[in-house]
Design a protein around this motif. Structure first.
Motif, PDB file in Angstrom:
ATOM      1  N   HIS A  46       0.844  -1.203   0.000  1.00  8.68           N
ATOM      2  CA  HIS A  46       0.000   0.000   0.000  1.00  8.68           C
ATOM      3  C   HIS A  46       0.867   1.236   0.000  1.00  8.68           C
ATOM      4  CE1 HIS A  46      -3.587  -2.306   0.467  1.00  8.68           C
ATOM      5  NE2 HIS A  46      -3.208  -2.820   1.628  1.00  8.68           N
ATOM      6  N   GLU A  47       0.557   2.151  -0.925  1.00  8.67           N
ATOM      7  CA  GLU A  47       1.388   3.355  -1.064  1.00  8.67           C
ATOM      8  C   GLU A  47       0.759   4.599  -0.459  1.00  8.67           C
ATOM      9  OE1 GLU A  47       4.605   3.777  -4.443  1.00  8.67           O
ATOM     10  OE2 GLU A  47       2.560   3.841  -5.208  1.00  8.67           O
ATOM     11  N   ILE A  48      -0.234   4.394   0.407  1.00 11.09           N
ATOM     12  CA  ILE A  48      -0.969   5.549   0.945  1.00 11.09           C
ATOM     13  C   ILE A  48      -0.022   6.507   1.683  1.00 11.09           C
ATOM     14  CG2 ILE A  48      -1.559   4.236   3.055  1.00 11.09           C
ATOM     15  CD1 ILE A  48      -4.250   5.841   3.038  1.00 11.09           C
ATOM     16  N   GLN A  68      -2.055  12.287  -7.272  1.00  6.85           N
ATOM     17  CA  GLN A  68      -1.079  12.306  -8.371  1.00  6.85           C
ATOM     18  C   GLN A  68      -0.598  10.898  -8.679  1.00  6.85           C
ATOM     19  OE1 GLN A  68       1.849  15.008  -6.898  1.00  6.85           O
ATOM     20  NE2 GLN A  68       0.822  16.832  -7.755  1.00  6.85           N
ATOM     21  N   ARG A  69      -0.292  10.167  -7.610  1.00  9.24           N
ATOM     22  CA  ARG A  69       0.185   8.796  -7.808  1.00  9.24           C
ATOM     23  C   ARG A  69      -0.855   7.960  -8.540  1.00  9.24           C
ATOM     24  NH1 ARG A  69       2.377   7.339  -1.894  1.00  9.24           N
ATOM     25  NH2 ARG A  69       4.400   8.410  -1.973  1.00  9.24           N
ATOM     26  N   ARG A  70      -2.101   8.103  -8.093  1.00  4.78           N
ATOM     27  CA  ARG A  70      -3.174   7.320  -8.698  1.00  4.78           C
ATOM     28  C   ARG A  70      -3.382   7.712 -10.148  1.00  4.78           C
ATOM     29  NH1 ARG A  70      -5.899   4.321  -5.006  1.00  4.78           N
ATOM     30  NH2 ARG A  70      -5.044   4.716  -2.922  1.00  4.78           N
ATOM     31  N   GLN A  71      -3.307   9.039 -10.459  1.00  9.91           N
ATOM     32  CA  GLN A  71      -3.500   9.525 -11.822  1.00  9.91           C
ATOM     33  C   GLN A  71      -2.391   8.996 -12.725  1.00  9.91           C
ATOM     34  OE1 GLN A  71      -4.383  13.694 -11.817  1.00  9.91           O
ATOM     35  NE2 GLN A  71      -4.269  13.819 -14.053  1.00  9.91           N
ATOM     36  N   ALA A  72      -1.137   9.077 -12.201  1.00 10.74           N
ATOM     37  CA  ALA A  72       0.006   8.600 -12.983  1.00 10.74           C
ATOM     38  C   ALA A  72      -0.163   7.121 -13.297  1.00 10.74           C
ATOM     39  CB  ALA A  72       1.294   8.825 -12.188  1.00 10.74           C
ATOM     40  N   LYS A  73      -0.623   6.375 -12.331  1.00  9.87           N
ATOM     41  CA  LYS A  73      -0.823   4.946 -12.514  1.00  9.87           C
ATOM     42  C   LYS A  73      -1.861   4.682 -13.599  1.00  9.87           C
ATOM     43  CE  LYS A  73       0.255   2.190  -8.509  1.00  9.87           C
ATOM     44  NZ  LYS A  73      -0.229   1.829  -7.193  1.00  9.87           N
ATOM     45  N   GLN A  74      -2.935   5.485 -13.544  1.00  7.73           N
ATOM     46  CA  GLN A  74      -4.030   5.325 -14.500  1.00  7.73           C
ATOM     47  C   GLN A  74      -3.531   5.600 -15.912  1.00  7.73           C
ATOM     48  OE1 GLN A  74      -7.416   7.669 -13.337  1.00  7.73           O
ATOM     49  NE2 GLN A  74      -8.566   7.040 -15.159  1.00  7.73           N
ATOM     50  N   GLU A  75      -2.720   6.703 -16.044  1.00 10.06           N
ATOM     51  CA  GLU A  75      -2.187   7.065 -17.362  1.00 10.06           C
ATOM     52  C   GLU A  75      -1.289   5.957 -17.895  1.00 10.06           C
ATOM     53  OE1 GLU A  75      -0.405  10.903 -16.833  1.00 10.06           O
ATOM     54  OE2 GLU A  75      -2.376  11.877 -16.649  1.00 10.06           O
ATOM     55  N   GLN A  76      -0.480   5.428 -17.040  1.00 10.43           N
ATOM     56  CA  GLN A  76       0.414   4.338 -17.448  1.00 10.43           C
ATOM     57  C   GLN A  76      -0.383   3.147 -17.957  1.00 10.43           C
ATOM     58  OE1 GLN A  76       3.029   3.187 -14.279  1.00 10.43           O
ATOM     59  NE2 GLN A  76       3.875   5.288 -14.206  1.00 10.43           N
ATOM     60  N   ALA A  77      -1.420   2.825 -17.215  1.00 10.20           N
ATOM     61  CA  ALA A  77      -2.257   1.685 -17.591  1.00 10.20           C
ATOM     62  C   ALA A  77      -2.847   1.890 -18.996  1.00 10.20           C
ATOM     63  CB  ALA A  77      -3.361   1.509 -16.570  1.00 10.20           C
ATOM     64  N   GLU A  78      -3.257   3.160 -19.299  1.00 14.49           N
ATOM     65  CA  GLU A  78      -3.855   3.501 -20.600  1.00 14.49           C
ATOM     66  C   GLU A  78      -2.839   3.315 -21.734  1.00 14.49           C
ATOM     67  OE1 GLU A  78      -5.990   7.453 -21.322  1.00 14.49           O
ATOM     68  OE2 GLU A  78      -7.043   6.486 -19.626  1.00 14.49           O
ATOM     69  N   ALA A  96       7.718  10.241 -25.277  1.00 11.13           N
ATOM     70  CA  ALA A  96       7.416  10.246 -23.829  1.00 11.13           C
ATOM     71  C   ALA A  96       6.687   8.973 -23.437  1.00 11.13           C
ATOM     72  CB  ALA A  96       6.574  11.473 -23.477  1.00 11.13           C
ATOM     73  N   MET A  97       5.691   8.557 -24.253  1.00 16.21           N
ATOM     74  CA  MET A  97       4.923   7.352 -23.941  1.00 16.21           C
ATOM     75  C   MET A  97       5.814   6.109 -23.899  1.00 16.21           C
ATOM     76  SD  MET A  97       1.401   7.716 -26.046  1.00 16.21           S
ATOM     77  CE  MET A  97       0.336   9.112 -25.833  1.00 16.21           C
ATOM     78  N   VAL A  98       6.696   6.006 -24.910  1.00 14.66           N
ATOM     79  CA  VAL A  98       7.566   4.827 -24.974  1.00 14.66           C
ATOM     80  C   VAL A  98       8.503   4.794 -23.756  1.00 14.66           C
ATOM     81  CG1 VAL A  98       9.441   3.712 -26.261  1.00 14.66           C
ATOM     82  CG2 VAL A  98       7.429   4.601 -27.467  1.00 14.66           C
ATOM     83  N   LEU A  99       9.047   5.960 -23.397  1.00 16.24           N
ATOM     84  CA  LEU A  99       9.968   6.019 -22.247  1.00 16.24           C
ATOM     85  C   LEU A  99       9.234   5.616 -20.959  1.00 16.24           C
ATOM     86  CD1 LEU A  99      12.107   9.225 -22.935  1.00 16.24           C
ATOM     87  CD2 LEU A  99      12.779   6.819 -23.183  1.00 16.24           C
ATOM     88  N   THR A 100       7.999   6.126 -20.766  1.00 16.95           N
ATOM     89  CA  THR A 100       7.191   5.781 -19.589  1.00 16.95           C
ATOM     90  C   THR A 100       6.982   4.273 -19.538  1.00 16.95           C
ATOM     91  OG1 THR A 100       6.014   7.848 -19.958  1.00 16.95           O
ATOM     92  CG2 THR A 100       5.067   6.332 -18.346  1.00 16.95           C
ATOM     93  N   GLN A 101       6.623   3.736 -20.729  1.00 19.16           N
ATOM     94  CA  GLN A 101       6.355   2.311 -20.840  1.00 19.16           C
ATOM     95  C   GLN A 101       7.585   1.487 -20.440  1.00 19.16           C
ATOM     96  OE1 GLN A 101       3.594   0.990 -21.282  1.00 19.16           O
ATOM     97  NE2 GLN A 101       4.069  -1.153 -21.647  1.00 19.16           N
ATOM     98  N   ARG A 102       8.768   1.936 -20.967  1.00 18.24           N
ATOM     99  CA  ARG A 102      10.018   1.212 -20.660  1.00 18.24           C
ATOM    100  C   ARG A 102      10.309   1.270 -19.156  1.00 18.24           C
ATOM    101  NH1 ARG A 102      13.748   3.301 -25.654  1.00 18.24           N
ATOM    102  NH2 ARG A 102      12.824   1.959 -27.272  1.00 18.24           N
ATOM    103  N   ALA A 103      10.087   2.480 -18.594  1.00 20.17           N
ATOM    104  CA  ALA A 103      10.337   2.664 -17.150  1.00 20.17           C
ATOM    105  C   ALA A 103       9.438   1.715 -16.352  1.00 20.17           C
ATOM    106  CB  ALA A 103      10.071   4.111 -16.753  1.00 20.17           C
ATOM    107  N   THR A 104       8.163   1.615 -16.712  1.00 16.09           N
ATOM    108  CA  THR A 104       7.218   0.754 -16.010  1.00 16.09           C
ATOM    109  C   THR A 104       7.657  -0.709 -16.108  1.00 16.09           C
ATOM    110  OG1 THR A 104       5.539   2.283 -16.796  1.00 16.09           O
ATOM    111  CG2 THR A 104       4.756   0.289 -15.703  1.00 16.09           C
ATOM    112  N   ASN A 105       8.061  -1.106 -17.355  1.00 12.25           N
ATOM    113  CA  ASN A 105       8.456  -2.506 -17.557  1.00 12.25           C
ATOM    114  C   ASN A 105       9.710  -2.861 -16.757  1.00 12.25           C
ATOM    115  OD1 ASN A 105       6.290  -2.813 -19.201  1.00 12.25           O
ATOM    116  ND2 ASN A 105       7.427  -2.669 -21.126  1.00 12.25           N
TER     117      ASN A 105
END
Lengths: 211, 526
Positions: A81-83, A131-141, A201-210
């Motif tokens: 949990h990241e609360i 912010q954390r939740r929004q960032a997570k949502q964007e990543q998921a998209e 930017a999207m590709v870099l985010t994706q790579r960071a997540t992976n």
């Protein structure tokens, strides 16, 4: 966009954990006066039983019978949990403060705190959570959109990010320049990007997540 | 030995008469010889001298006394045989007897060859013939050496006694039945500023400060009436406005069962009293220092306690402020409720600081009737945070039927805080790491003569190093303590006529136990 954030933040709950009734109730009163919902618990153990990752911010006392504030923080991290956590204490010992901050506490407040410190900290926690939740949502998209590309479109995307011009791509893949231009348009449409920069930017985010 | 022959006047008388005279003479000689025999048996020395000072007779005792034979003495004058130092006194005595024609008594002394001194008392008287003319001197001398030695010894002892009495700092004085001062030592006069010339032989009461005079009169009367020894203490004002604390003893002066007067001994205890009070003050200071030190060690818990209500107050105040800011959503009921809470919390804070203040205040020992269970409860509040940090829930088992005890509230609290702190800190030691469920139990019990409180833990027990008594000062197993806590606790409990003990309990941990008796206050009134 701004309105949306505020609404989300407004809906978030402030969880209050303190074994002292007056302390617990007074924090709830403060939060309620700012029109935020609250949930109060008289021990860390009780909170851990109920909490399932809901949005919000946690305000906990450090000294409590049973699990203390720092131990609660550590347990939450172990459970994934990241609360955001605000720790309040009536007598802060430096080593405790350092450990608490290292474990990601928003802040450690001395009782009694200065002026608006508690509310500022709670607000900071709520914003951080949002912010954390929004960032997570964007990543998921992005992940979802990336998955909709076929193998050939994926090749084109990699070459665009690598900065190759269309002509080079056509030569490399041994297809016509027109085909390259068509596939390129499909990639932009599928990923919902307007510019090459957005794509990168999207590709870099994706790579960071992976990673 | 013989009386010197006197020429007989009856020589040449008628034959019968001559025979008769001869018979008479023979009788006289027989009688004189008898007398001489008697004189030789007595111890006193007898001698006769003629008008020229020549010795005509001495008895056996005389010759023996000076170690002389008759030849050395008879017909000689005294300077020829007496020890040199006696010549002059004897000569002047003889002259006096002859001139004044009356008896005289003199004391003489001399030293023998062995260095022993001899004293004699000599009576001398003139001898007369039938016409009343002085014919010589008769002397009887007695050896008074033994008496003189006894007298000297007595004098020496009296002198010694007087010197002792004079140097004793206590006042020693003797009065007769009419309260006239018969004898008093130097302290009696100097300490009271009395003049021996004015007071000796008189009733000293008029010269004393009123209060002292009153007490003196009463106690003297008591001794005379009750015919027994009495003693007591009194506090009297001095000339310079201070107070003197005196301890006195009076006893009847008895002579053959009759009370002849009063012997008094008075001791000034003022300085001793002051020293005692100073030591009491020092003890108070020490206890205070120890309390301050224990508060210092408990500062985390105390800060928590003090800050807790402030934290709540601040939160409620902010909440009310926020509520007032957006007046369209103003919830008056909530705001009123919060104000009430602020008041309650401020009250709580006040109680905490008052309790803290009374604990750290340097107070003299104060005895008051108190509920021991309440002392226990308040002491627990000091330790609330410490026990929380150590993850110990302190259990209590307090008897409802405790008698009301008269005690020093703060000091007993100090003992309890100390014992509880020790119990909690015992779990900080490495030996305590195996103890899974930490327990501390505080219990109070009624006892026949009072009450008992015990603090038990299930820690590793009392660690005794080299058989040292842990109740002694500076015995500690902790890094940050002086080791005075238990000593001070013991001092406090013993000052309350109680007892502090410890033993290993059924859990294998330590139990510290103290008793407090029901005080018999009403008997202490003076």
């Amino acid at each position: 966009m701004t309105t949306e954030t505020t609404t989300n933040e407004m809906a978030a709950t402030v969880f209050v954990v303190d074994d002292e009734e007056q302390a617990r109730e007074s924090v709830c009163a403060l939060v309620q006066s700012m029109h935020h919902p609250t949930q109060a618990f008289q021990s860390a153990e009780e909170f851990l039983q109920v909490y399932n990752g809901d949005a919000g911010c946690l305000v906990t006392d450090y000294r409590m019978i049973g699990m203390n504030g720092l131990e609660l923080q550590e347990t939450l991290l172990e459970q994934g949990h990241e609360i955001p956590v605000v720790v309040v204490t009536a007598f802060a010992r430096t080593p405790v403060t350092v450990r608490s901050i290292q474990k990601g506490a928003v802040t450690m407040l001395d009782k009694p705190y200065n002026e608006d410190d508690l509310w500022s900290a709670i607000r900071e926690g709520l914003v951080l959570d949002q912010q954390r939740r929004q960032a997570k949502q964007e990543q998921a998209e992005v992940t979802m959109r990336m998955a909709s590309l076929n193998k050939k479109e994926r090749q084109i995307l990699d070459l665009i990010v690598a900065g190759e011009p269309n002509k080079v791509m056509a030569n490399q893949l041994d297809v016509s320049l027109r085909t390259i231009e068509n596939r390129r348009r499909t990639v932009f449409t599928k990923l919902g990007a307007q510019t090459v920069a957005e794509l990168v930017a999207m590709v870099l985010t994706q790579r960071a997540t992976n990673n | 030995l013989h009386l010197e022959n006197q020429e007989s006047d009856s020589k040449g008388g008628l034959s019968q008469l001559g025979d008769r005279a001869g018979q008479l003479e023979a009788e006289a000689v027989r009688q004189s010889q008898q007398l001489i025999g008697v004189l030789d048996t007595i111890n006193d020395r007898v001698f006769l001298k003629d008008i020229q000072g020549r010795v005509t007779y001495v008895n056996r005792a005389f010759l023996k006394a000076y170690g002389l034979s008759a030849v050395e003495v008879i017909g000689k004058s005294h300077e020829q045989f007496l020890p040199a130092e006696m010549v002059l006194p004897c000569q002047s005595a003889d002259q006096a007897v002859l001139q004044r024609e009356e008896p005289i008594c003199l004391e003489t002394n001399w030293q023998d060859d062995a260095g022993n001194r001899h004293w004699s008392e000599t009576h001398k008287a003139p001898l007369h013939d039938t016409e009343g003319n002085i014919t010589g001197i008769v002397g009887v001398s007695r050896d008074i050496t033994a008496r003189r030695i006894t007298e000297d010894e007595l004098k020496r002892q009296k002198n010694l006694l007087e010197q002792i009495i004079e140097t004793v700092p206590d006042w020693i004085f003797v009065k007769d039945r009419q309260r006239r001062l018969l004898l008093a030592n130097r302290s009696f006069y100097t300490e009271q500023g009395l003049d021996p010339g004015k007071t000796l032989g008189r009733d000293s009461t008029p010269f004393l400060p009123t209060k002292l005079a009153e007490i003196a009169y009463e106690t003297d009367t008591q001794v005379l009436v009750e015919k027994r020894k009495i003693s007591g203490e009194m506090t009297v004002p001095t000339v310079d406005g201070k107070e003197k604390h005196l301890e006195f003893r009076k006893l009847p002066l008895l002579e053959e069962g009759e009370i002849k007067g009063i012997v008094s001994v008075c001791r000034d205890l003022t300085e001793a009293k002051e020293a005692e009070e100073q030591s009491k003050r020092n003890e108070t200071l020490l206890l205070h220092a120890a309390r301050l030190s224990s508060i210092g060690e408990l500062v985390a818990g105390i800060a928590h306690e003090v800050n807790q209500p402030l934290f709540s107050i601040l939160n409620y105040a902010k909440a009310i402020e926020n509520a007032l800011r957006d007046d369209e959503a103003l919830d008056l009921t909530a705001a009123r409720n919060w104000i009430g809470k602020i008041r309650k919390e401020a009250d709580r804070g006040g109680k905490i600081t008052r309790r803290l203040k009374s604990f750290v205040k340097p107070t003299e020992t104060q005895q008051e009737a108190a509920d021991l269970n309440q002392v226990v409860a308040e002491s627990l509040e000091f330790l609330a945070m410490e026990s929380r940090d150590a993850k110990i829930v302190i259990e209590t088992n307090l008897a409802a039927d405790l008698p009301t005890l008269v005690l020093d509230y703060i000091q007993i609290q100090q003992v309890l805080v100390n014992l509880l702190k020790n119990a909690i800190e015992t779990f900080n030691t490495p030996d305590a790491s195996q103890v899974l469920s930490r327990r501390v139990l505080v219990a109070s019990r009624r006892k026949t003569q009072g009450a008992e409180v015990s603090v038990a833990d299930n820690g590793p027990g009392v660690f005794i190093k080299d058989g040292q008594n842990i109740l002694d000062p500076f015995q500690t197993t902790k890094h940050d303590g002086l080791g005075l806590g238990l000593t001070i606790s013991k001092t406090i409990i013993e000052a309350h006529q109680g007892e502090l003990t410890y033993h290993t309990n059924d859990w294998g941990g330590a139990t510290f136990c103290f008793t407090l008796p029901v005080s018999l206050q009403e008997d202490c009134e003076t």
